[in-house]
Design a protein around this motif. Sequence first.
Motif, short mmCIF file in Angstrom:
data_model
loop_
_atom_site.label_atom_id
_atom_site.label_comp_id
_atom_site.label_asym_id
_atom_site.label_seq_id
_atom_site.Cartn_x
_atom_site.Cartn_y
_atom_site.Cartn_z
N ARG A 12 -38.62 13.28 60.23
CA ARG A 12 -38.79 14.01 61.49
C ARG A 12 -40.26 14.25 61.78
N GLU A 13 -41.02 14.62 60.76
CA GLU A 13 -42.45 14.85 60.94
C GLU A 13 -43.15 13.55 61.36
N ASN A 16 -42.25 12.78 65.02
CA ASN A 16 -43.00 13.64 65.95
C ASN A 16 -44.47 13.26 65.99
N LYS A 113 -42.10 14.71 75.33
CA LYS A 113 -42.18 16.09 74.87
C LYS A 113 -40.79 16.65 74.60
N HIS A 116 -39.20 15.47 70.89
CA HIS A 116 -39.61 15.98 69.59
C HIS A 116 -38.42 16.66 68.93
N ASN A 118 -36.65 18.86 65.72
CA ASN A 118 -36.91 19.94 64.73
C ASN A 118 -36.14 19.70 63.46
#
Length: 118
Positions: A12-13, A16, A113, A116, A118
């Motif tokens: 996920r990081e 993003n 945007k 993204h 979490n």
Amino acid sequence: MVKYKLNKDELREHFNDQLLDIEEAIKKFDNGNEKKARQIALALRIICHDTQNSKSLLKQLNLNIFFLSNNGLYTPSNLLSSWTLLQIEFGPKGMSYKPNLELSQRVLVQNLKQMHIN
């Protein structure tokens, strides 16, 4: 060579980070830095492209995303190339490509945007 499998948080990081890189590169491209096109393409490849030896971030995160181009009407009966995303500019330094901002107003950046995770 030892393969390291990223966990979901690391994936996920990474996803993003790629989206942020795309957003920044798009802004620079739109301001005339055409070399940012390669950076945009590379980030999109990391996010979307699957090969026999590697999986895209989308596949690793089990994400389904629909891509929509809102830049003009596609006409299948038109046998000529359609320039819906770019404009060609002729100037003292020769020919160059410019983003077609009039049609899309960069909806892509706004939608990135929202993507993204979490």
